[in-house]
Design a protein around this motif. Structure first.
Motif, PDB file in Angstrom:
ATOM      1  N   GLY A   1      -9.286   7.767   5.543  1.00 39.73           N
ATOM      2  CA  GLY A   1      -7.849   7.874   5.294  1.00 39.73           C
ATOM      3  C   GLY A   1      -7.360   9.278   4.976  1.00 39.73           C
ATOM      4  O   GLY A   1      -6.247   9.436   4.477  1.00 39.73           O
ATOM      5  N   ALA A   2      -8.158  10.286   5.264  1.00 39.78           N
ATOM      6  CA  ALA A   2      -7.756  11.657   4.922  1.00 39.78           C
ATOM      7  C   ALA A   2      -8.138  12.640   6.026  1.00 39.78           C
ATOM      8  O   ALA A   2      -9.210  12.549   6.610  1.00 39.78           O
ATOM      9  N   LYS A   3      -7.228  13.575   6.283  1.00 37.77           N
ATOM     10  CA  LYS A   3      -7.483  14.701   7.190  1.00 37.77           C
ATOM     11  C   LYS A   3      -6.819  15.910   6.575  1.00 37.77           C
ATOM     12  O   LYS A   3      -5.676  15.840   6.117  1.00 37.77           O
ATOM     13  N   GLY A   4      -7.527  17.032   6.583  1.00 42.42           N
ATOM     14  CA  GLY A   4      -6.937  18.223   5.993  1.00 42.42           C
ATOM     15  C   GLY A   4      -7.657  19.479   6.431  1.00 42.42           C
ATOM     16  O   GLY A   4      -8.558  19.445   7.286  1.00 42.42           O
ATOM     17  N   SER A   5      -7.258  20.590   5.815  1.00 45.97           N
ATOM     18  CA  SER A   5      -7.870  21.873   6.135  1.00 45.97           C
ATOM     19  C   SER A   5      -7.748  22.805   4.941  1.00 45.97           C
ATOM     20  O   SER A   5      -6.913  22.615   4.056  1.00 45.97           O
ATOM     21  N   ILE A   6      -8.609  23.805   4.950  1.00 44.28           N
ATOM     22  CA  ILE A   6      -8.548  24.886   3.964  1.00 44.28           C
ATOM     23  C   ILE A   6      -8.509  26.175   4.758  1.00 44.28           C
ATOM     24  O   ILE A   6      -9.342  26.406   5.637  1.00 44.28           O
ATOM     25  N   THR A   7      -7.521  27.004   4.462  1.00 39.36           N
ATOM     26  CA  THR A   7      -7.361  28.289   5.141  1.00 39.36           C
ATOM     27  C   THR A   7      -7.233  29.393   4.098  1.00 39.36           C
ATOM     28  O   THR A   7      -6.970  29.143   2.920  1.00 39.36           O
ATOM     29  N   PHE A   8      -7.403  30.624   4.545  1.00 38.75           N
ATOM     30  CA  PHE A   8      -7.285  31.814   3.691  1.00 38.75           C
ATOM     31  C   PHE A   8      -6.239  32.724   4.295  1.00 38.75           C
ATOM     32  O   PHE A   8      -6.252  32.981   5.492  1.00 38.75           O
TER      33      PHE A   8
ATOM     34  N   LEU B   1       0.834  -1.197   0.000  1.00 44.87           N
ATOM     35  CA  LEU B   1       0.000   0.000   0.000  1.00 44.87           C
ATOM     36  C   LEU B   1       0.866   1.243   0.000  1.00 44.87           C
ATOM     37  O   LEU B   1       1.918   1.262   0.631  1.00 44.87           O
ATOM     38  N   PRO B   2       0.421   2.277  -0.707  1.00 47.09           N
ATOM     39  CA  PRO B   2       1.179   3.520  -0.685  1.00 47.09           C
ATOM     40  C   PRO B   2       1.285   4.064   0.741  1.00 47.09           C
ATOM     41  O   PRO B   2       0.369   3.920   1.528  1.00 47.09           O
ATOM     42  N   VAL B   3       2.407   4.662   1.056  1.00 46.76           N
ATOM     43  CA  VAL B   3       2.592   5.252   2.377  1.00 46.76           C
ATOM     44  C   VAL B   3       1.853   6.582   2.439  1.00 46.76           C
ATOM     45  O   VAL B   3       1.252   7.009   1.474  1.00 46.76           O
ATOM     46  N   MET B   4       1.942   7.239   3.570  1.00 47.37           N
ATOM     47  CA  MET B   4       1.305   8.542   3.723  1.00 47.37           C
ATOM     48  C   MET B   4       1.687   9.460   2.569  1.00 47.37           C
ATOM     49  O   MET B   4       2.810   9.430   2.102  1.00 47.37           O
ATOM     50  N   SER B   5       0.744  10.246   2.163  1.00 50.89           N
ATOM     51  CA  SER B   5       0.956  11.182   1.077  1.00 50.89           C
ATOM     52  C   SER B   5       0.442  12.538   1.533  1.00 50.89           C
ATOM     53  O   SER B   5      -0.606  12.628   2.161  1.00 50.89           O
ATOM     54  N   GLU B   6       1.194  13.571   1.235  1.00 56.35           N
ATOM     55  CA  GLU B   6       0.762  14.919   1.581  1.00 56.35           C
ATOM     56  C   GLU B   6       0.271  15.625   0.336  1.00 56.35           C
ATOM     57  O   GLU B   6       0.829  15.465  -0.749  1.00 56.35           O
TER      58      GLU B   6
ATOM     59  N   ALA C   1      -3.599  18.449   3.092  1.00 57.89           N
ATOM     60  CA  ALA C   1      -4.160  17.197   3.595  1.00 57.89           C
ATOM     61  C   ALA C   1      -3.072  16.147   3.744  1.00 57.89           C
ATOM     62  O   ALA C   1      -2.075  16.171   3.024  1.00 57.89           O
ATOM     63  N   GLU C   2      -3.292  15.254   4.688  1.00 58.35           N
ATOM     64  CA  GLU C   2      -2.469  14.065   4.840  1.00 58.35           C
ATOM     65  C   GLU C   2      -3.339  12.884   4.456  1.00 58.35           C
ATOM     66  O   GLU C   2      -4.440  12.716   4.991  1.00 58.35           O
ATOM     67  N   LEU C   3      -2.856  12.097   3.515  1.00 60.62           N
ATOM     68  CA  LEU C   3      -3.610  10.961   3.013  1.00 60.62           C
ATOM     69  C   LEU C   3      -2.907   9.663   3.380  1.00 60.62           C
ATOM     70  O   LEU C   3      -1.720   9.516   3.150  1.00 60.62           O
ATOM     71  N   SER C   4      -3.655   8.747   3.953  1.00 66.20           N
ATOM     72  CA  SER C   4      -3.157   7.397   4.205  1.00 66.20           C
ATOM     73  C   SER C   4      -4.129   6.449   3.500  1.00 66.20           C
ATOM     74  O   SER C   4      -5.191   6.875   3.058  1.00 66.20           O
ATOM     75  N   PRO C   5      -3.775   5.176   3.364  1.00 64.47           N
ATOM     76  CA  PRO C   5      -4.699   4.265   2.685  1.00 64.47           C
ATOM     77  C   PRO C   5      -6.065   4.290   3.382  1.00 64.47           C
ATOM     78  O   PRO C   5      -6.107   4.369   4.603  1.00 64.47           O
ATOM     79  N   PRO C   6      -7.152   4.287   2.658  1.00 62.78           N
ATOM     80  CA  PRO C   6      -7.281   4.109   1.224  1.00 62.78           C
ATOM     81  C   PRO C   6      -7.167   5.396   0.416  1.00 62.78           C
ATOM     82  O   PRO C   6      -7.027   5.368  -0.799  1.00 62.78           O
ATOM     83  N   ALA C   7      -7.212   6.554   1.072  1.00 59.21           N
ATOM     84  CA  ALA C   7      -7.181   7.829   0.349  1.00 59.21           C
ATOM     85  C   ALA C   7      -5.890   8.021  -0.450  1.00 59.21           C
ATOM     86  O   ALA C   7      -5.916   8.581  -1.545  1.00 59.21           O
ATOM     87  N   SER C   8      -4.765   7.560   0.085  1.00 55.84           N
ATOM     88  CA  SER C   8      -3.491   7.770  -0.623  1.00 55.84           C
ATOM     89  C   SER C   8      -3.469   7.048  -1.969  1.00 55.84           C
ATOM     90  O   SER C   8      -2.756   7.455  -2.878  1.00 55.84           O
ATOM     91  N   MET C   9      -4.264   6.008  -2.107  1.00 52.40           N
ATOM     92  CA  MET C   9      -4.334   5.299  -3.385  1.00 52.40           C
ATOM     93  C   MET C   9      -5.128   6.088  -4.420  1.00 52.40           C
ATOM     94  O   MET C   9      -5.071   5.784  -5.603  1.00 52.40           O
ATOM     95  N   MET C  10      -5.870   7.106  -3.973  1.00 56.60           N
ATOM     96  CA  MET C  10      -6.680   7.929  -4.871  1.00 56.60           C
ATOM     97  C   MET C  10      -6.226   9.380  -4.839  1.00 56.60           C
ATOM     98  O   MET C  10      -7.016  10.289  -5.061  1.00 56.60           O
ATOM     99  N   ARG C  11      -4.946   9.602  -4.561  1.00 56.59           N
ATOM    100  CA  ARG C  11      -4.407  10.952  -4.398  1.00 56.59           C
ATOM    101  C   ARG C  11      -4.734  11.854  -5.588  1.00 56.59           C
ATOM    102  O   ARG C  11      -5.185  12.976  -5.436  1.00 56.59           O
ATOM    103  N   GLY C  12      -4.527  11.357  -6.800  1.00 58.57           N
ATOM    104  CA  GLY C  12      -4.775  12.168  -7.996  1.00 58.57           C
ATOM    105  C   GLY C  12      -6.210  12.634  -8.100  1.00 58.57           C
ATOM    106  O   GLY C  12      -6.483  13.802  -8.400  1.00 58.57           O
TER     107      GLY C  12
END
Length: 117
Positions: free
Chosen positions: A70-77, A18-23, A86-97
């Motif tokens: 598998g995802a946690k993130g934020s949007i700021t201005f 599985l892909p590792v953490m992805s930012e 965002a930090e993506l771990s499986p399963p989200a990291s497999m769908m990063r694109g």
């Protein structure tokens, strides 16, 4: 061993790499002067890109916190720019694109003068 076939591998499982953490980091300039001006448009754009509640959203002041499987993130201005991180771990990291495309599209649409970039 019952059901054992000669030459079959016993006691070993096939492992899936599985892909590792992805930012993920996206920056979109805007002519808006505050997050308050963008909040309803960001919410609507994210709902359109992620229907069905797959992406949870929670506003904390001027910061939008996002979470999903598998995802946690934020949007700021800050200073005329929206920042999505965002930090993506499986399963989200497999769908990063796909995630990057959908969040980027939502932010660009929210910052467009007519709300549709």
């Amino acid at each position: 061993m019952p059901g054992h076939r000669p030459g079959a591998c016993v006691g070993r499982a096939n492992l899936l790499a599985l892909p590792v953490m992805s930012e993920l980091s996206i920056e979109v300039p805007t002519s808006a002067t505050s997050m308050a001006e963008l909040k309803p448009r960001i919410d609507a754009a994210l709902q359109k890109e992620f229907p069905g509640g797959m992406l949870q959203r929670r506003w904390e002041g001027e910061v939008l916190h996002l979470s999903g499987p598998g995802a946690k993130g934020s949007i700021t201005f800050q200073e005329g720019t929206l920042f999505a991180q965002a930090e993506l771990s499986p399963p989200a990291s497999m769908m990063r694109g796909l995630i990057e495309q959908k969040i980027g599209s939502a932010i660009r649409n929210a910052t467009a003068p007519d709300g549709t970039a």
